[in-house]
Design a protein around this motif. Structure first.
Motif, PDB file in Angstrom:
ATOM      1  N   VAL A  31       4.139   5.015   3.778  1.00  0.00           N
ATOM      2  CA  VAL A  31       3.533   6.337   3.879  1.00  0.00           C
ATOM      3  C   VAL A  31       4.595   7.348   3.482  1.00  0.00           C
ATOM      4  CG1 VAL A  31       2.451   8.019   5.409  1.00  0.00           C
ATOM      5  CG2 VAL A  31       1.999   5.578   5.739  1.00  0.00           C
TER       6      VAL A  31
ATOM      7  N   TRP B 107      -3.785   5.029  -2.844  1.00  0.00           N
ATOM      8  CA  TRP B 107      -5.107   5.320  -2.290  1.00  0.00           C
ATOM      9  C   TRP B 107      -5.840   4.017  -1.933  1.00  0.00           C
ATOM     10  CZ3 TRP B 107      -5.647  10.324  -1.176  1.00  0.00           C
ATOM     11  CH2 TRP B 107      -4.853  11.231  -1.893  1.00  0.00           C
TER      12      TRP B 107
ATOM     13  N   GLN C  22      -7.157   2.891   0.715  1.00  0.00           N
ATOM     14  CA  GLN C  22      -8.328   2.997   1.577  1.00  0.00           C
ATOM     15  C   GLN C  22      -9.615   3.023   0.751  1.00  0.00           C
ATOM     16  OE1 GLN C  22      -5.967   5.291   1.123  1.00  0.00           O
ATOM     17  NE2 GLN C  22      -6.808   7.364   1.053  1.00  0.00           N
TER      18      GLN C  22
ATOM     19  N   TYR D 194       0.853  -1.178   0.000  1.00  0.00           N
ATOM     20  CA  TYR D 194       0.000   0.000   0.000  1.00  0.00           C
ATOM     21  C   TYR D 194       0.894   1.235   0.000  1.00  0.00           C
ATOM     22  CZ  TYR D 194      -4.301  -2.562   1.360  1.00  0.00           C
ATOM     23  OH  TYR D 194      -5.399  -3.385   1.412  1.00  0.00           O
TER      24      TYR D 194
ATOM     25  N   LYS E 159       3.162  -1.368   4.149  1.00  0.00           N
ATOM     26  CA  LYS E 159       2.461  -0.094   3.968  1.00  0.00           C
ATOM     27  C   LYS E 159       3.533   0.986   3.976  1.00  0.00           C
ATOM     28  CE  LYS E 159      -0.846   2.949   6.245  1.00  0.00           C
ATOM     29  NZ  LYS E 159      -1.696   3.084   7.451  1.00  0.00           N
TER      30      LYS E 159
ATOM     31  N   VAL F  93       0.631   5.264   0.607  1.00  0.00           N
ATOM     32  CA  VAL F  93      -0.258   6.241   1.211  1.00  0.00           C
ATOM     33  C   VAL F  93       0.443   7.599   1.254  1.00  0.00           C
ATOM     34  CG1 VAL F  93      -1.533   6.819   3.314  1.00  0.00           C
ATOM     35  CG2 VAL F  93      -1.297   4.421   2.622  1.00  0.00           C
TER      36      VAL F  93
END
Length: 156
Positions: free
Chosen positions: A130, A114, A116, A37, A128, A39
């Motif tokens: 970020v 994105w 989520q 992911y 993940k 982010v």
């Protein structure tokens, strides 16, 4: 959860981290798909990271942002990378209509921007990442959320 935080002074540093992670992934074989992911705010560097990651796997052409197509796929010799950008996704069910489950194969890597917006349909992430604005550069936090994610992060 295992976590690493990095300060990146410029785009070259972001691309370097992406390439290093790609190298670790290639040297750590698995029979399961890998889900990452990505982010961050608009323009933070998610697509830039994806470009560096995909090119480190040997892709020679352009890496386009899948903002309007939702997904761009890259068939590489040993891997298939699917780069999702779900920014314009109105409902996670749209992913079911496009046959998202067909994208999850054993030699598959999912890069999801994105994520989520695909909650409940996308697989849970192994990693993940970020990416935040930090002065002139970026701050990056890599979090391992599975055993495989921890293994990759430990080798990074």
């Amino acid at each position: 959860m295992t976590e690493q935080s990095l300060s990146l002074i410029d785009e070259a540093a972001l691309l370097d981290v992406a390439a290093r992670l790609a190298t670790v992934v290639q040297k750590t074989p698995s029979t399961k798909p890998l889900t990452i992911y990505l982010v961050g705010e608009l323009g933070a560097g998610k697509t830039t990271f994806s470009r560096g990651f995909i090119q480190a796997f040997g892709h020679q052409g352009k890496v386009k942002s899948p903002t309007y197509t939702l997904v761009e796929s890259y068939d590489l010799p040993l891997w298939q990378i699917h780069h999702f950008d779900l920014y314009r996704l109105a409902d996670p069910e749209e992913l079911e209509f496009m046959g998202i489950r067909d994208y999850f194969d054993s030699q598959t890597i999912i890069l999801a921007e994105w994520p989520q917006r695909g909650k409940g349909v996308l697989p849970e992430p192994d990693l993940k990442i970020v990416i935040d604005y930090a002065d002139e550069g970026r701050a990056m936090t890599l979090s391992a959320l599975t055993t495989r994610g921890r293994e990759l992060l430990d080798k990074l």
